[in-house]
Design a protein around this motif. Structure first.
Motif, PDB file in Angstrom:
ATOM      1  N   SER A   1      33.109  59.558  52.107  1.00 61.38           N
ATOM      2  CA  SER A   1      33.693  58.253  52.438  1.00 61.38           C
ATOM      3  C   SER A   1      34.926  58.082  51.561  1.00 61.38           C
ATOM      4  O   SER A   1      34.832  58.077  50.335  1.00 61.38           O
ATOM      5  N   LEU A   2      36.077  57.964  52.194  1.00 62.45           N
ATOM      6  CA  LEU A   2      37.348  57.946  51.471  1.00 62.45           C
ATOM      7  C   LEU A   2      38.294  56.976  52.154  1.00 62.45           C
ATOM      8  O   LEU A   2      38.541  57.067  53.348  1.00 62.45           O
ATOM      9  N   ASN A   3      38.798  56.043  51.395  1.00 59.63           N
ATOM     10  CA  ASN A   3      39.836  55.127  51.872  1.00 59.63           C
ATOM     11  C   ASN A   3      40.480  54.456  50.677  1.00 59.63           C
ATOM     12  O   ASN A   3      40.065  54.664  49.536  1.00 59.63           O
ATOM     13  N   ALA A   4      41.489  53.652  50.935  1.00 59.02           N
ATOM     14  CA  ALA A   4      42.240  53.033  49.843  1.00 59.02           C
ATOM     15  C   ALA A   4      41.350  52.164  48.967  1.00 59.02           C
ATOM     16  O   ALA A   4      41.497  52.151  47.739  1.00 59.02           O
ATOM     17  N   ALA A   5      40.412  51.441  49.552  1.00 64.60           N
ATOM     18  CA  ALA A   5      39.555  50.548  48.767  1.00 64.60           C
ATOM     19  C   ALA A   5      38.627  51.331  47.852  1.00 64.60           C
ATOM     20  O   ALA A   5      38.451  50.987  46.684  1.00 64.60           O
ATOM     21  N   TYR A   6      38.021  52.408  48.369  1.00 65.87           N
ATOM     22  CA  TYR A   6      37.074  53.176  47.580  1.00 65.87           C
ATOM     23  C   TYR A   6      37.768  53.970  46.469  1.00 65.87           C
ATOM     24  O   TYR A   6      37.116  54.410  45.520  1.00 65.87           O
ATOM     25  N   ASP A   7      39.069  54.173  46.589  1.00 68.72           N
ATOM     26  CA  ASP A   7      39.801  54.971  45.613  1.00 68.72           C
ATOM     27  C   ASP A   7      40.263  54.178  44.400  1.00 68.72           C
ATOM     28  O   ASP A   7      40.956  54.712  43.541  1.00 68.72           O
ATOM     29  N   PHE A   8      39.910  52.899  44.338  1.00 71.67           N
ATOM     30  CA  PHE A   8      40.315  52.075  43.208  1.00 71.67           C
ATOM     31  C   PHE A   8      39.086  51.606  42.432  1.00 71.67           C
ATOM     32  O   PHE A   8      37.998  51.477  42.987  1.00 71.67           O
ATOM     33  N   GLU A   9      39.277  51.367  41.138  1.00 71.06           N
ATOM     34  CA  GLU A   9      38.197  50.922  40.266  1.00 71.06           C
ATOM     35  C   GLU A   9      38.718  49.804  39.363  1.00 71.06           C
ATOM     36  O   GLU A   9      39.933  49.692  39.150  1.00 71.06           O
ATOM     37  N   PRO A  10      37.823  48.981  38.849  1.00 72.50           N
ATOM     38  CA  PRO A  10      38.270  47.852  38.034  1.00 72.50           C
ATOM     39  C   PRO A  10      38.708  48.267  36.637  1.00 72.50           C
ATOM     40  O   PRO A  10      38.100  49.135  36.008  1.00 72.50           O
ATOM     41  N   LYS A  11      39.756  47.647  36.171  1.00 64.96           N
ATOM     42  CA  LYS A  11      40.218  47.832  34.803  1.00 64.96           C
ATOM     43  C   LYS A  11      40.892  46.547  34.363  1.00 64.96           C
ATOM     44  O   LYS A  11      41.895  46.127  34.960  1.00 64.96           O
ATOM     45  N   ASP A  12      40.332  45.904  33.360  1.00 58.12           N
ATOM     46  CA  ASP A  12      40.869  44.634  32.852  1.00 58.12           C
ATOM     47  C   ASP A  12      40.994  43.589  33.959  1.00 58.12           C
ATOM     48  O   ASP A  12      41.971  42.840  34.023  1.00 58.12           O
ATOM     49  N   GLY A  13      39.992  43.566  34.866  1.00 55.95           N
ATOM     50  CA  GLY A  13      39.951  42.531  35.884  1.00 55.95           C
ATOM     51  C   GLY A  13      40.788  42.779  37.110  1.00 55.95           C
ATOM     52  O   GLY A  13      40.857  41.935  38.000  1.00 55.95           O
ATOM     53  N   VAL A  14      41.451  43.934  37.196  1.00 59.88           N
ATOM     54  CA  VAL A  14      42.240  44.260  38.381  1.00 59.88           C
ATOM     55  C   VAL A  14      41.855  45.658  38.851  1.00 59.88           C
ATOM     56  O   VAL A  14      41.174  46.407  38.145  1.00 59.88           O
ATOM     57  N   LEU A  15      42.299  46.020  40.040  1.00 59.26           N
ATOM     58  CA  LEU A  15      42.000  47.350  40.556  1.00 59.26           C
ATOM     59  C   LEU A  15      43.064  48.345  40.128  1.00 59.26           C
ATOM     60  O   LEU A  15      44.264  48.064  40.215  1.00 59.26           O
ATOM     61  N   SER A  16      42.616  49.508  39.697  1.00 58.57           N
ATOM     62  CA  SER A  16      43.504  50.609  39.342  1.00 58.57           C
ATOM     63  C   SER A  16      42.997  51.873  40.029  1.00 58.57           C
ATOM     64  O   SER A  16      41.813  51.982  40.343  1.00 58.57           O
ATOM     65  N   ALA A  17      43.894  52.828  40.265  1.00 59.13           N
ATOM     66  CA  ALA A  17      43.500  54.061  40.933  1.00 59.13           C
ATOM     67  C   ALA A  17      42.421  54.774  40.131  1.00 59.13           C
ATOM     68  O   ALA A  17      42.504  54.886  38.906  1.00 59.13           O
TER      69      ALA A  17
END
Length: 364
Positions: A173-189
């Motif tokens: 399962s791969l898409n733009a949403a799944y490719d980001f993770e939280p860091k300091d309250g925002v999404l980062s790659a």
């Protein structure tokens, strides 16, 4: 249509394929129209897992005379008792299930054989220790499958499989949403996911993409974690730009949906461009679950991020999500309402409300 070679063996697959998950929602005539249109546009790759196998005869009829031109991806461990999809780890059922899949489509081989849906370490160990991986290797040795792989949603499990040195291709399962993770309250790659893609490219292992549209969530600003809608061509281009990806296989239940996905082929570079994500990904995402599981550990043992992902996929119409939810060790009904998860969530998600909604939707 553009085509990409599978890294080990040289077969070429269309960059857009067909996912069969929702085909059982369509009539036989509609399936014939859907696949006929896909063939005309150059599609030569399809995955065969479906919510109900009532669609299989229509698929087999549409493939008649075309089997040698279609790269078929079949799953080892997906079975259909009473015609409804489920997963098994009982070796004899695995064997009967795969042989049954070959018979359904009047063929004696699958181009790609995937050990089906492995998402946690315990299940990986079962596959390795109970003869399932050996069975899959045997299928490849005798030519019943040409490429050996697996399907998963978890990068850590992908690592364990590819480290065996025997994997040719896998479905992720791969898409733009799944490719980001939280860091300091925002999404980062996510560096973990990107390194996985790069490593697969270095090792010559292909990736077939499921959920390139996030089960449809990314197509609506209301359901996207980015709070902005993407188009199908943007989602597909994003996935195809990841290292090692050979094809995207979005699910479809109508000719209209197939045409929407294949509109990618006619889209201009500007229509495929997803660079706006660069400015959106860093914004605050308060209240939106990113499925990161930073809320864990749950005192009741619930894998909150995974549960939320399956709930969202079910809302978006993914008919297989329910079975995957029911197979979780803990469900929303196990929630004690303690709120510990909410104190750890980097996005301030109202987890307890989502637990209640999941319990209502799935009945457990």
């Amino acid at each position: 249509m553009d085509y990409r070679k599978l890294p080990r063996g040289g077969a070429s697959v269309s960059v857009i394929g067909i996912g069969a998950g929702s085909l059982s929602s369509a009539s036989d005539a509609e399936i014939d129209r859907m696949l006929g249109y896909a063939f005309e546009r150059g599609v030569n790759f399809m995955d065969t897992v479906m919510a109900e196998d009532s669609a299989a005869p229509a698929v087999a009829a549409a493939l008649k005379g075309r089997r040698d031109r279609m790269v078929m991806q079949m799953h080892i461990g997906a079975i259909y008792p009473d015609g409804v999809y489920t997963r098994t780890r009982t070796l004899e059922k695995v064997k009967r299930g795969f042989e049954g899949e070959l018979k359904k489509y009047a063929t004696d081989y699958a181009d790609i054989g995937l050990i089906h849906y492995v998402d946690d370490d315990g299940d990986f160990e079962t596959v390795m220790e109970d003869g399932i991986f050996d069975y899959a290797r045997g299928l490849k040795k005798r030519g019943a499958i040409r490429y050996l792989g697996f399907s998963s949603h978890e990068p850590a499990i992908c690592r364990r499989f590819i480290d065996t040195g025997e994997i040719d291709l896998f479905m992720l399962s791969l898409n733009a949403a799944y490719d980001f993770e939280p860091k300091d309250g925002v999404l980062s790659a996510s560096s973990e996911r990107l390194e996985l893609y790069k490593d697969c490219q270095r090792r010559g292992i292909g990736i077939a993409v499921m959920k390139p549209l996030g089960g449809g969530q990314l197509l609506s600003a209301k359901t996207s974690p980015f709070r902005a809608a993407m188009t199908a061509p943007q989602c597909i281009q994003y996935a195809l730009d990841r290292p090692a990806v050979v094809s995207c296989l979005p699910g479809a239940s109508s000719l209209e949906e197939v045409k929407a996905y294949l509109a990618y082929l006619d889209a201009s570079p500007a229509e495929r461009d997803y660079s706006f994500l660069g400015s959106i990904a860093g914004q605050s995402l308060r209240g939106i679950c990113a499925y990161c599981n930073h809320c864990l550990p749950c005192p009741a043992g619930i894998t909150v991020g995974t549960m939320n992902k399956l709930y969202d996929l079910a809302l978006a119409g993914d008919e297989i999500a329910r079975d995957h939810y029911l197979r979780l060790d803990r469900h929303a009904s196990d929630c004690t309402g303690c709120g510990a998860c909410e104190t750890r969530c980097p996005f301030g998600v109202d987890v307890r409300s989502r637990m209640a909604a999941s319990r209502s939707a799935f009945g457990i």
